[in-house]
Design a protein around this motif. Structure first.
Motif, PDB file in Angstrom:
ATOM      1  N   GLY A  28     -31.148   3.930 -12.823  1.00 44.19           N
ATOM      2  CA  GLY A  28     -30.398   4.221 -12.037  1.00 44.19           C
ATOM      3  C   GLY A  28     -30.467   5.442 -11.391  1.00 44.19           C
ATOM      4  N   SER A  29     -30.386   6.536 -12.273  1.00 41.84           N
ATOM      5  CA  SER A  29     -30.310   8.044 -12.158  1.00 41.84           C
ATOM      6  C   SER A  29     -31.976   8.360 -11.254  1.00 41.84           C
ATOM      7  N   LEU A  30     -32.950   7.607 -11.882  1.00 42.27           N
ATOM      8  CA  LEU A  30     -34.325   7.868 -11.209  1.00 42.27           C
ATOM      9  C   LEU A  30     -34.357   7.405  -9.974  1.00 42.27           C
ATOM     10  N   LEU A  31     -33.576   6.295  -9.478  1.00 44.35           N
ATOM     11  CA  LEU A  31     -33.854   5.704  -8.436  1.00 44.35           C
ATOM     12  C   LEU A  31     -32.886   6.678  -7.290  1.00 44.35           C
ATOM     13  N   TYR A  32     -31.646   7.026  -7.860  1.00 46.69           N
ATOM     14  CA  TYR A  32     -30.900   7.905  -7.061  1.00 46.69           C
ATOM     15  C   TYR A  32     -31.531   9.207  -6.552  1.00 46.69           C
ATOM     16  N   SER A  33     -32.642   9.508  -7.349  1.00 48.41           N
ATOM     17  CA  SER A  33     -33.415  10.703  -7.009  1.00 48.41           C
ATOM     18  C   SER A  33     -34.418  10.620  -6.011  1.00 48.41           C
ATOM     19  N   VAL A  34     -35.098   9.123  -6.074  1.00 51.74           N
ATOM     20  CA  VAL A  34     -36.209   8.789  -5.512  1.00 51.74           C
ATOM     21  C   VAL A  34     -35.814   8.042  -3.998  1.00 51.74           C
ATOM     22  N   ALA A  35     -34.932   7.293  -4.146  1.00 49.84           N
ATOM     23  CA  ALA A  35     -34.723   6.244  -3.035  1.00 49.84           C
ATOM     24  C   ALA A  35     -33.850   7.062  -1.956  1.00 49.84           C
ATOM     25  N   GLY A  36     -34.430   7.898  -1.226  1.00 50.61           N
ATOM     26  CA  GLY A  36     -33.800   8.769  -0.410  1.00 50.61           C
ATOM     27  C   GLY A  36     -33.180   7.947   0.627  1.00 50.61           C
ATOM     28  N   ARG A  37     -34.013   6.754   1.215  1.00 54.12           N
ATOM     29  CA  ARG A  37     -33.389   6.071   2.468  1.00 54.12           C
ATOM     30  C   ARG A  37     -32.183   5.375   2.146  1.00 54.12           C
ATOM     31  N   GLY A  42     -26.073   4.640   1.449  1.00 53.02           N
ATOM     32  CA  GLY A  42     -24.837   4.564   0.577  1.00 53.02           C
ATOM     33  C   GLY A  42     -24.060   5.899   0.860  1.00 53.02           C
ATOM     34  N   ALA A  43     -24.485   7.069   1.097  1.00 47.69           N
ATOM     35  CA  ALA A  43     -23.616   8.423   1.375  1.00 47.69           C
ATOM     36  C   ALA A  43     -23.034   8.327   2.720  1.00 47.69           C
ATOM     37  N   THR A  44     -23.748   7.454   3.824  1.00 50.71           N
ATOM     38  CA  THR A  44     -22.893   7.213   5.040  1.00 50.71           C
ATOM     39  C   THR A  44     -21.697   6.264   4.659  1.00 50.71           C
ATOM     40  N   ASN A  45     -22.161   5.307   4.269  1.00 47.62           N
ATOM     41  CA  ASN A  45     -20.827   4.586   3.848  1.00 47.62           C
ATOM     42  C   ASN A  45     -19.719   5.070   3.202  1.00 47.62           C
ATOM     43  N   LEU A  46     -19.862   5.689   2.171  1.00 54.69           N
ATOM     44  CA  LEU A  46     -18.809   6.350   1.411  1.00 54.69           C
ATOM     45  C   LEU A  46     -18.120   7.384   2.267  1.00 54.69           C
ATOM     46  N   GLN A  47     -18.852   8.077   3.220  1.00 52.92           N
ATOM     47  CA  GLN A  47     -18.394   9.138   3.959  1.00 52.92           C
ATOM     48  C   GLN A  47     -17.445   8.387   5.073  1.00 52.92           C
ATOM     49  N   LEU A  48     -17.592   7.337   5.608  1.00 54.14           N
ATOM     50  CA  LEU A  48     -17.088   6.557   6.337  1.00 54.14           C
ATOM     51  C   LEU A  48     -15.538   5.978   5.829  1.00 54.14           C
ATOM     52  N   CYS A  49     -15.871   5.418   4.613  1.00 54.88           N
ATOM     53  CA  CYS A  49     -14.852   4.821   3.865  1.00 54.88           C
ATOM     54  C   CYS A  49     -13.916   5.468   3.026  1.00 54.88           C
ATOM     55  N   PHE A  50     -14.349   6.647   2.523  1.00 50.14           N
ATOM     56  CA  PHE A  50     -13.624   7.378   1.713  1.00 50.14           C
ATOM     57  C   PHE A  50     -13.796   9.017   2.249  1.00 50.14           C
ATOM     58  N   PRO A  51     -13.246   9.137   3.491  1.00 51.70           N
ATOM     59  CA  PRO A  51     -13.296  10.535   4.086  1.00 51.70           C
ATOM     60  C   PRO A  51     -12.474  11.637   3.179  1.00 51.70           C
ATOM     61  N   LEU A  62     -21.650   7.725  -5.700  1.00 51.72           N
ATOM     62  CA  LEU A  62     -22.878   7.125  -5.455  1.00 51.72           C
ATOM     63  C   LEU A  62     -23.740   7.216  -6.349  1.00 51.72           C
ATOM     64  N   ARG A  63     -24.079   8.206  -7.361  1.00 50.76           N
ATOM     65  CA  ARG A  63     -25.023   8.081  -8.455  1.00 50.76           C
ATOM     66  C   ARG A  63     -24.468   6.823  -9.421  1.00 50.76           C
ATOM     67  N   ARG A  64     -23.429   6.849  -9.776  1.00 47.63           N
ATOM     68  CA  ARG A  64     -22.871   5.810 -10.559  1.00 47.63           C
ATOM     69  C   ARG A  64     -23.035   4.553 -10.042  1.00 47.63           C
ATOM     70  N   GLN A 266     -18.533  -0.039  -8.209  1.00 46.51           N
ATOM     71  CA  GLN A 266     -19.258  -1.255  -8.396  1.00 46.51           C
ATOM     72  C   GLN A 266     -19.475  -2.165  -7.108  1.00 46.51           C
ATOM     73  N   TYR A 267     -19.036  -1.524  -5.800  1.00 54.13           N
ATOM     74  CA  TYR A 267     -19.205  -2.339  -4.713  1.00 54.13           C
ATOM     75  C   TYR A 267     -20.667  -1.908  -4.143  1.00 54.13           C
ATOM     76  N   PHE A 268     -21.168  -2.769  -3.315  1.00 53.82           N
ATOM     77  CA  PHE A 268     -22.389  -2.622  -2.956  1.00 53.82           C
ATOM     78  C   PHE A 268     -22.307  -1.807  -1.676  1.00 53.82           C
ATOM     79  N   TRP A 269     -22.888  -0.505  -1.902  1.00 47.21           N
ATOM     80  CA  TRP A 269     -22.404   0.332  -0.788  1.00 47.21           C
ATOM     81  C   TRP A 269     -23.979   0.767  -0.273  1.00 47.21           C
ATOM     82  N   LEU A 270     -25.106   0.027  -0.545  1.00 50.69           N
ATOM     83  CA  LEU A 270     -26.204   0.352  -0.212  1.00 50.69           C
ATOM     84  C   LEU A 270     -26.637  -0.524   0.814  1.00 50.69           C
TER      85      LEU A 270
END
Length: 287
Positions: A28-37, A42-51, A62-64, A266-270
């Motif tokens: 998962g840590s590797l995927l976090y680094s390479v799966a930019g899209r 995920g970052a957009t969703n979290l910014q909207l839901c947890f401002p 998000l890394r977790r 644990q929720y599917f933010w992607l």
């Protein structure tokens, strides 16, 4: 390729739960680094839901989440090959009395897209007659394999494109419908309702299905813990469905939010939950 995947997952299913978790953390840590899209989604969703969270806190969350998603993928080894006895050890069920009390009534299990949804649903099907919605896969071999796995304890699969009639039929036969209404399925049969304070295309199907079938709606959420999963069945939603399908859908979002706050990583933010926008509103994901 399917046979290679099968061998890989067969080998993984022999590993202890914590060992798979360790492998998932690395992957998962590797995927976090390479799966930019997907990371940007995920970052957009979290910014909207947890401002209210800081950028660093959202990045850590998000890394977790990537680590837990990777772990869940590796745990498909348990889903594909572990016997029912092993699954009962891995997934502890709380609240079964709520289902037992509804043995003579149709039941919709209201679930959400958490990392444990696959293993949780399969575990429940080892003891409960289940019906699961299924989306066809483009790869015929993978499609056949996934369908066989999901139904390996006798559960019935309903392809999403078949409509509601097979679901109503199964509910009336006593099958418990594992129903996940929390993704963006487009504007059809949807209302724009707040989800973490942001307008989201929200389907009203659960309310209408419960009304037509006479089903009770039982919240059913799966949480990952240190040595396994905990599947929680809550009491049926009181006064659901009401006479207002839109109000029911809003309540559904509120109920879901409360469960997500218990384990947000644990929720599917992607998933592009806010992809469909009201007319005239700007898109969030740049597509």
């Amino acid at each position: 390729m399917i046979w290679l995947l099968s061998v890989f997952l067969w080998l993984l299913h022999w590993l202890p739960f914590r060992a798979v978790a360790l492998l998932g953390k690395v992957l998962g840590s590797l995927l976090y680094s390479v799966a930019g899209r997907r990371r940007r989604v995920g970052a957009t969703n979290l910014q909207l839901c947890f401002p209210h969270l800081s950028d660093a806190e959202r990045a850590q969350l998000l890394r977790r989440h990537f680590q837990l998603m990777a772990t869940a993928m590796l745990e498909y080894g348990y889903c594909w090959y572990a016997p029912a006895t092993r699954l009962r050890q891995l997934v502890r069920v709380e609240g079964m009395q709520h289902l037992d009390a509804l043995k003579d009534q149709p039941v919709i299990l209201f679930a959400g897209h958490f990392v444990g949804l696959e293993i949780g649903g399969l575990r429940l099907s080892a003891d409960v007659p289940m019906m699961d919605l299924y989306t066809r896969q483009s790869n015929a071999g993978l499609d056949a394999r996934l369908a066989a796995i999901r139904g390996r304890f006798g559960g019935r699969l309903v392809v999403r494109t078949e409509g509601v009639r097979p679901m109503i039929k199964g509910l009336r036969e006593g099958l418990r419908l594992y129903y996940l209404p929390d993704q963006d399925y487009g504007p059809r049969d949807a209302e724009f309702l707040p989800f973490f304070g942001v307008k989201a295309a929200t389907i009203t199907g659960m309310s209408r299905l419960a009304r037509v079938s006479g089903a009770a709606v039982v919240p059913c959420f799966v949480y990952r813990e240190l040595d396994g999963y905990r599947l929680v069945l809550d009491a049926p939603l009181a006064n659901f469905p009401s006479d207002d399908a839109v109000a029911d859908a809003l309540r559904m979002n509120t109920e879901l939010e409360a469960r997500i706050r218990l384990a947000p990583e644990q929720y599917f933010w992607l998933h592009k939950r806010f992809k469909t926008r009201p007319e005239g509103e700007a898109r969030f994901y740049g597509d």
